[in-house]
Design an enzyme around this catalytic site. Structure first.
Site, PDB file in Angstrom:
ATOM      1  N   ARG A 259      34.365  47.209  51.466  1.00  0.00           N
ATOM      2  CA  ARG A 259      34.383  45.758  51.673  1.00  0.00           C
ATOM      3  C   ARG A 259      33.036  45.128  51.308  1.00  0.00           C
ATOM      4  O   ARG A 259      32.986  43.956  50.922  1.00  0.00           O
ATOM      5  CB  ARG A 259      34.777  45.445  53.117  1.00  0.00           C
ATOM      6  CG  ARG A 259      33.820  45.928  54.162  1.00  0.00           C
ATOM      7  CD  ARG A 259      34.445  46.062  55.540  1.00  0.00           C
ATOM      8  NE  ARG A 259      35.425  47.139  55.570  1.00  0.00           N
ATOM      9  CZ  ARG A 259      36.147  47.449  56.660  1.00  0.00           C
ATOM     10  NH1 ARG A 259      35.992  46.762  57.786  1.00  0.00           N
ATOM     11  NH2 ARG A 259      36.996  48.437  56.626  1.00  0.00           N
TER      12      ARG A 259
ATOM     13  N   LYS B  70      31.784  61.335  56.997  1.00  0.00           N
ATOM     14  CA  LYS B  70      33.179  61.709  57.211  1.00  0.00           C
ATOM     15  C   LYS B  70      33.268  63.185  57.612  1.00  0.00           C
ATOM     16  O   LYS B  70      32.378  63.982  57.305  1.00  0.00           O
ATOM     17  CB  LYS B  70      33.984  61.508  55.923  1.00  0.00           C
ATOM     18  CG  LYS B  70      34.156  60.070  55.475  1.00  0.00           C
ATOM     19  CD  LYS B  70      34.930  60.037  54.160  1.00  0.00           C
ATOM     20  CE  LYS B  70      35.122  58.607  53.655  1.00  0.00           C
ATOM     21  NZ  LYS B  70      36.076  57.858  54.494  1.00  0.00           N
TER      22      LYS B  70
END
Length: 495
Positions: free
Chosen positions: A347, A273
């Site tokens: 996920r 990120k």
């Protein structure tokens, strides 16, 4: 802060909250109080723009402390949720004023002045809202000055239904404790709250009767949880799966299940990120915090239901051993997953946690919560939680609970057109699709691991943390979802 309930009468000390109807109309006891104060309240209203419009406030300083005038409007909108938000606003005002005690004149606002069957619940919800607003997370502030610390010690609601209100508030106080726990967990720094230490925090629920199991990496590897373990393999801190069981219902009652994403810190892994704002990724475990807080609330109020809570706890770090884009992992379900982006990690954690939960416990339904996608914040901001479901009955129950709790939700679509976007060229599924519809394709990925069980996915990316105050939620960790899901359990699944 302690909350209490007493018979409706004028208090002799501390701050006082007086309700005012439209047109500056004081209710009977408020008018008597004004007379005792020599008309101070009436004069103050006339000298200001305060008219009694709903939610207006005006602080007047009397001999015993603050007198807070609170607008009731015409009274038509006053219900339990209205009172809860009023309680939060009242406490915020009294905290700012610096009083140690506050009493609320909870007078019937009806034309005949008679309390109705909802009065006790409304009085309890007002106290509940006030209690929620007192939350602070300042354990690491070592140089706080005394004058910067809150002094409000007690809120007393004065009502003709004091006994019934006190009884109603007992369960609400347990729910508040669950909300506070969720807020605490989200607020903790990542060097303090990491998978192993987080699992130990979960073990504290055993004191309330929650049964706790903790799976370590060897146990998860034996079960084939390659998706979850792949996320944490770049971290020096081991991953954990925590199973919480509250067995408050009949022995033969099929349980219900809540599953939370617990990424204790998310750097994005190899798909790193940007540095700006990365400190916020300490709350990428917000979904798991809601599940843990919910389990505390249910156990604290001794909910008559059988409930499973499962949280997958990992850290997503860049390292020579970290998962790479292009890797293929095998999930517990046997489905293979191509890793397209290591920052689509939540996920993967949920994929194994959901499969484990449905395979072992055979619940009536599963509901997962996760700070899953920035795309959800782009779509709905921080006002509504976007959610997905394969079951309309479950949707109806969630919508009803949302209205009752005030925690807003918005149903998003699923469908084959979106699902196909997650097909992989070399594996059964890929963990990230194209940019467009990112929240939807993420939900479609999760749907492949629920085995057609009734299921809902709540993407709480915009809800777990707030940059500003609201009536019952100080800025910071929100504990969002504990109230909503507790309400859904209470209304539909308790024996």
């Amino acid at each position: 802060m302690k909350i209490g309930f007493q018979k409706l009468a004028l208090p002799k000390k501390g701050a006082v909250v007086v309700g005012v109807m439209d047109g500056r109309k004081l209710l009977p006891l408020g008018a008597e109080f004004d007379e005792q104060l020599g008309g101070l309240l009436s004069r103050a209203m006339k000298a200001n723009k305060f008219t009694g419009k709903a939610k207006q406030t005006l602080s007047v300083f009397g001999e015993t402390g603050t007198v807070l005038l609170y607008g009731l409007g015409d009274g038509s909108a006053i219900d339990e949720l209205w009172c809860e938000n009023a309680g939060g606003a009242i406490v915020a005002a009294i905290l700012a004023a610096g009083d140690k005690e506050v009493s609320v004149l909870f007078e019937p606002h009806t034309a005949d002045g008679v309390a109705d069957e909802k009065t006790a619940d409304r009085a309890a919800r007002l106290a509940f809202g006030g209690l929620l607003r007192t939350y602070r997370f300042d354990k690491y502030k070592t140089k706080l000055k005394k004058e910067d610390k809150p002094v409000l010690q007690k809120l007393t609601v004065l009502t003709d239904q004091a006994s019934a209100a006190k009884k109603a508030a007992e369960a609400l106080e347990a729910i508040a404790e669950g909300v506070f726990l969720a807020r605490d967990l989200v607020s903790e720094p990542p060097n303090v709250l990491y998978p192993v230490s987080y699992a130990k925090r979960c073990e504290e629920l055993e004191d309330l009767g929650v049964k706790i199991e903790i799976l370590d990496e060897k146990q998860m590897a034996k079960l084939g949880m390659g998706a979850l373990l792949g996320v944490g393999q770049g971290s020096e801190r081991e991953s954990r799966l925590v199973i919480m069981r509250w067995e408050g219902g009949p022995k033969k009652q099929q349980p219900i299940a809540f599953v939370g994403k617990g990424v204790c810190f998310d750097t994005g892994g190899i798909s790193l990120k940007p540095a700006g704002g990365m400190e916020d990724m300490k709350w990428d475990m917000g979904g798991s915090a809601t599940v843990v807080g919910l389990m505390k609330a249910l156990a604290g109020r001794k909910a008559k239901a059988n409930v499973i809570g499962v949280v997958g706890l990992v850290e997503n770090m860049p390292d020579g051993n970290a998962q790479r884009p292009g890797d293929v992992v095998t999930s517990m379900s046997g489905q293979t997953i191509e890793i397209i982006n290591t920052d689509a990690e939540g996920r993967l954690v949920l994929a194994d946690a959901l499969w484990y939960t449905q395979d072992r416990f055979k619940p009536q339904f599963m509901l997962d919560l996760a700070t899953l996608t920035g795309a959800m914040m782009v779509a709905l901001g921080q006002v509504n939680c976007g959610y997905f479901s394969n079951n309309d009955d479950l949707v109806a129950k969630l919508e009803a609970a949302s209205k009752a709790s005030g925690e807003k939700i918005w149903r998003m679509p699923l469908g084959d057109e979106y699902n196909k976007m997650m097909d992989s060229d070399i594996a059964d599924v890929k963990n990230a699709g194209a940019r467009w519809g990112g929240s939807i394709t993420a939900a479609c990925f999760l749907e492949r691991f629920v085995n057609e069980l009734p299921w809902a996915h709540m993407d709480i990316a915009g809800m777990a943390w707030s940059s500003k105050d609201s009536p019952t939620v100080p800025k910071g960790g929100t504990g969002w979802g504990v109230r909503l899901l507790d309400e859904m359990v209470r209304a539909n699944y308790e024996a």
